[in-house]
Design an enzyme around this catalytic site. Structure first.
Site, PDB file in Angstrom:
ATOM      1  N   SER A 149       0.793  -1.227   0.000  1.00 53.47           N
ATOM      2  CA  SER A 149       0.000   0.000   0.000  1.00 53.47           C
ATOM      3  C   SER A 149       0.826   1.279   0.000  1.00 53.47           C
ATOM      4  CB  SER A 149      -0.943   0.016   1.202  1.00 53.47           C
ATOM      5  OG  SER A 149      -2.050  -0.824   0.986  1.00 53.47           O
TER       6      SER A 149
ATOM      7  N   LYS B 110       0.601   3.443  -3.044  1.00 52.78           N
ATOM      8  CA  LYS B 110      -0.537   4.336  -3.300  1.00 52.78           C
ATOM      9  C   LYS B 110      -0.120   5.798  -3.313  1.00 52.78           C
ATOM     10  CE  LYS B 110      -3.700   1.082  -1.030  1.00 52.78           C
ATOM     11  NZ  LYS B 110      -4.448   0.793   0.210  1.00 52.78           N
TER      12      LYS B 110
ATOM     13  N   VAL C  29       1.102  -3.653   4.190  1.00 51.18           N
ATOM     14  CA  VAL C  29       0.893  -4.897   4.925  1.00 51.18           C
ATOM     15  C   VAL C  29       2.066  -5.872   4.822  1.00 51.18           C
ATOM     16  CG1 VAL C  29      -1.619  -4.769   4.869  1.00 51.18           C
ATOM     17  CG2 VAL C  29      -0.394  -5.914   2.999  1.00 51.18           C
TER      18      VAL C  29
ATOM     19  N   TYR D  10      -3.113  -2.435 -10.547  1.00 50.27           N
ATOM     20  CA  TYR D  10      -3.089  -2.192  -9.096  1.00 50.27           C
ATOM     21  C   TYR D  10      -2.344  -3.311  -8.374  1.00 50.27           C
ATOM     22  CZ  TYR D  10      -4.678  -1.816  -4.277  1.00 50.27           C
ATOM     23  OH  TYR D  10      -4.718  -1.735  -2.910  1.00 50.27           O
TER      24      TYR D  10
ATOM     25  N   TYR E  56      -4.158   4.108   7.753  1.00 48.39           N
ATOM     26  CA  TYR E  56      -5.446   3.411   7.850  1.00 48.39           C
ATOM     27  C   TYR E  56      -6.293   3.989   8.974  1.00 48.39           C
ATOM     28  CZ  TYR E  56      -2.796   0.083   4.994  1.00 48.39           C
ATOM     29  OH  TYR E  56      -2.031  -0.503   4.035  1.00 48.39           O
TER      30      TYR E  56
END
Length: 350
Positions: A73, A76, A268, A198, A250
């Site tokens: 992530s 991103k 993660v 992605y 998050y």
């Protein structure tokens, strides 16, 4: 050792501080390795690295800073920057918001009024952003993305095919998000192509030092401090820092902002990337995660560094300029002596 004590902080003392943190938190065994993506479950729970790169390219590191892992992530942040350059801020805001959410990063949910994903740091928002990357086909879009990561890191990178296939095989929640967004016109009908890209961006391999260089590039107004390449238009740096600060950790983002007070993004696979604007980048790698998907050791290390040196953005005692000026006199790691792969070699000395 504080920032306000004259002469108390040197590159050597900071290196010793990182080594002390590494010894302190290496025995910490809390958390669990992510296993919802089968390939991630193979990670070594004992891997633990800490790296700091200043905007002048000086590096301080300890532990497993050159162990490869997938960026997940944390990607991103950079793909969001790429989409901003491709389309501009106003257009991107029609497809994805910038509001934090208390929901999990993989929640299948959109804003009830706008039907947009809440922000680009949750999975739904990231998929929407990835779908906007320009290119005449899947290969060109992937190559443009890899070129962008290379500019931030300073050397060529690749996609871990095993992790990509593992994500592709098990990514049913992400498919549900994509179809929900297609229903409301947030993405077009190239759903499988957007999802593949992605999954590929999340499967890019990096090490802890790479993440620190990427963070330092953001801190340095989009200019890679090692290669001096302009990786991102400086006008979009504020967008990245804003969503990292409010949404990057998050549904731990509020507590993180309160306790650490710096823009950050976690993944993660166990990475955490932190930016001290105009000063330096910090990265920690340790695979065991807490219930929210953040590295347990990583959070503790970042708390200690921020609190010890008064780096919280709203700390009235913060004196980062002096901090980095003193660190910059004692480089460790990258010192301009290239070994051919974009990563220099150096040592810490008095």
């Amino acid at each position: 050792m504080t920032l306000t004590s004259a002469g108390s902080l040197t590159g050597q003392s900071f290196q010793a501080f990182l080594e002390e943190l590494h010894r302190k938190y290496q025995p910490l065994t809390d958390g669990a390795i992510a296993n919802y993506i089968p390939e991630l479950a193979k990670a070594d729970p004992d891997c633990f690295g800490i790296c700091v790169v200043t905007k002048d390219g000086h590096v301080y590191e300890v532990g497993n800073t050159q162990t490869l892992f997938t960026i997940q992530s944390i990607s991103k942040v950079f793909v969001y920057g790429m989409a901003l350059q491709d389309h501009g801020r106003d257009y991107l805001l029609t497809r994805v918001g910038v509001e934090p959410t208390g929901d999990a990063f993989n929640a299948i949910i959109l804003d009830e009024q706008s039907k947009r994903p809440y922000n680009p740091m949750v999975n739904a928002g990231a998929i929407a952003v990835t779908s906007l990357i320009k290119g005449t086909g899947p290969t060109e879009r992937l190559n443009r993305m890899l070129d962008m990561f290379r500019d931030f890191i300073g050397h060529d990178i690749f996609v871990d095919v095993s992790v990509f296939m593992s994500e592709r095989t098990t990514g049913h929640r992400n498919r549900a998000m994509a179809h929900l967004m297609r229903n409301f016109g947030m993405i077009d009908d190239r759903i499988d192509e957007a999802l593949d890209l992605y999954f590929q961006q999340c499967s890019v391999t990096v090490d802890c030092r790479d993440l620190a260089v990427m963070a330092a590039t953001i801190a340095n107004h989009g200019i890679n401090p090692i290669t001096h390449t302009q990786a991102l238009d400086s006008g979009y740096i504020r967008d990245l820092l804003s969503v990292m600060y409010t949404c990057g950790m998050y549904n731990f983002a509020g507590q993180w902002s309160h306790e650490v007070g710096l823009p950050a993004k976690s993944g993660v696979s166990g990475g955490i990337m932190v930016v001290v604007p105009n000063q330096f980048g910090l990265a920690v790698f340790s695979p065991p995660l807490d219930a929210r998907g953040n590295s347990v050791r990583g959070i503790e290390v970042c708390k200690e560094i921020s609190n010890h040196y008064g780096l919280h953005l709203f700390d009235s005692s913060m004196n980062c300029t002096r901090f980095v000026q003193q660190l910059g006199t004692k480089p460790h790691g990258i010192d301009g002596n290239s070994n051919g792969d974009g990563k220099g070699i150096g040592t810490l000395s008095d």
